[in-house]
Write an enzyme that holds these catalytic residues in place. Structure first.
Site, mmCIF file in Angstrom:
data_model
loop_
_atom_site.group_PDB
_atom_site.id
_atom_site.type_symbol
_atom_site.label_atom_id
_atom_site.label_comp_id
_atom_site.label_asym_id
_atom_site.label_seq_id
_atom_site.Cartn_x
_atom_site.Cartn_y
_atom_site.Cartn_z
ATOM 1 N N GLN A 1 0.833 -1.218 0.000
ATOM 2 C CA GLN A 1 0.000 0.000 0.000
ATOM 3 C C GLN A 1 0.866 1.266 0.000
ATOM 4 O O GLN A 1 0.576 2.240 0.703
ATOM 5 C CB GLN A 1 -0.954 -0.015 1.199
ATOM 6 C CG GLN A 1 -2.147 -0.930 1.022
ATOM 7 C CD GLN A 1 -3.116 -0.443 -0.064
ATOM 8 O OE1 GLN A 1 -3.148 0.737 -0.428
ATOM 9 N NE2 GLN A 1 -3.901 -1.366 -0.601
ATOM 10 N N SER A 2 1.915 1.274 -0.800
ATOM 11 C CA SER A 2 2.827 2.420 -0.816
ATOM 12 C C SER A 2 2.174 3.660 -1.427
ATOM 13 O O SER A 2 1.712 3.634 -2.569
ATOM 14 C CB SER A 2 4.071 2.056 -1.634
ATOM 15 O OG SER A 2 4.841 3.212 -1.893
#
Ligand SMILES: *Cc1c(COP(=O)(O)O)cnc(C)c1O
Length: 340
Positions: free
Chosen positions: A75-76
């Site tokens: 989930q960068s």
């Protein structure tokens, strides 16, 4: 500091607003709380990587790169903002996502930032936790070079001296705003991870002799390691700015009491901070970074760490897109009713 000397693509919406958080300040008691809205930097739901990417992509274009390679956790926010910059600039984007948490929730794996990475046209490679991400980027770069492409690697979080220039510039922007408003800032707080934000801010604040202390709230590494990473990068950033030696070790302070169970894993205080900001200020934080930073801010105010007459600025580093990957952590009754 003379930022116009550096290559830069101007895509961020700057300056970002500096606003009071009066309902939160009243609810907590103590100092007056302010928020610097770097969630409003304008590129694909905003966030702090945008300021760094202006300088990084400027350098990439100057080197005639045609493919950008970068990496981060599933989930960068950094990967999402990089993918959006590439779409805007007509560059190919290859993202390597490390499964750092091991979550198998489909929202975590496919929604939130991952959905946006794909929408922006990035190619995505998923790798297991513990992968050597630097080596993985180099391997990908060698493959693109073999196909007559010109790759440019952006490190995790965009945190190198080029990226950190974006936050040295933010220091200048914030101090100018405070000067225009007649607002004496007592301290700045923000979430710190790959170190570029804090390093750039420290270098910038020191270079202009602002006299404003900065506190990073850690999201991953232990205190000693986090401070050492920030200090090394702050020194290199000051060198790049033409102000060598302005940062001293004492300028770099991180509090890592709010990491919780680990990187990318929110705890009850993280979720409570997200709910508090949502309900008192209409502001969206995220479960990996800004929610932990805000948990630190709230707890420190409650513990009386700041005097009542102080002005404390929380730098909102963004990340709200990540909320959609972490839906299962929120237990509001309405949500529970819908999913059960
Ligand atoms: C990356 C990120 C941070 C941390 O910034 P660093 O420069 O990596 O220390 C904080 N908040 C959000 C929302 C981020 O995406």
């Amino acid at each position: 500091m003379h930022f116009a000397r550096f290559d830069r693509v101007r895509l961020a919406h700057l300056p970002t607003p500096l606003e009071p958080m009066d309902r939160l300040s009243k609810a907590l008691g103590g100092p007056r709380l302010w928020i610097k809205r770097d969630d409003c930097t304008g590129v694909s739901t905003g966030g702090n990587k945008t300021r760094k990417l202006e300088f990084l992509l400027g350098e990439a274009l100057a080197q005639k790169a045609d493919v950008i390679i970068t990496q981060g956790a599933t989930q960068s926010n950094h990967v999402r903002q990089t993918a959006a910059f590439c779409a805007r600039l007509g560059l190919e984007c290859h993202a390597i996502l490390e499964d750092r948490t091991g979550f198998d929730d489909p929202d975590y794996r496919l929604n939130g930032n991952v959905l946006l990475d794909a929408l922006h046209g990035a190619t995505i490679e998923h790798v297991p936790a513990g992968t050597d991400m630097v080596a993985a980027c180099e391997t990908a770069a060698a493959e693109f070079s073999g196909k007559n492409k010109t790759p440019y690697i952006i490190p995790g979080g965009g945190s190198n001296p080029t990226g950190a220039l974006g936050y040295a510039n933010c220091a200048l922007e914030l101090v100018n705003q405070a000067n225009d408003m007649g607002l004496p800032i007592s301290r700045i707080l923000h979430a710190t991870g790959s170190a570029g934000t804090q390093a750039g801010l420290v270098a910038g604040l020191r270079a202009i002799n602002a006299g404003i202390p900065l506190l990073g709230i850690g999201v991953r590494a232990p205190k000693d390691k986090q401070e050492a990473n920030v200090f090394a990068l702050a020194q290199a950033t000051a060198d790049k700015l033409g102000c060598p030696g302005v940062v001293s070790r004492d300028d770099v302070v991180a509090n890592t009491d709010y990491v919780g169970p680990g990187y990318g894993i929110p705890n009850a205080a993280t979720i409570a901070a997200i709910e508090t900001f949502s309900q008192l200020e209409g502001l969206l934080l995220d479960p990996v970074y800004s929610g932990k930073g805000a948990a630190g801010l709230i707890d420190l105010v409650r513990k009386g760490a700041f005097a009542d007459d102080q002005n404390i600025v929380f730098l909102h580093t963004g990340g709200s897109a990540g909320l959609f990957g972490y839906r299962s952590f929120f237990k509001e009754p309405e949500i529970r009713n819908l999913v059960t």
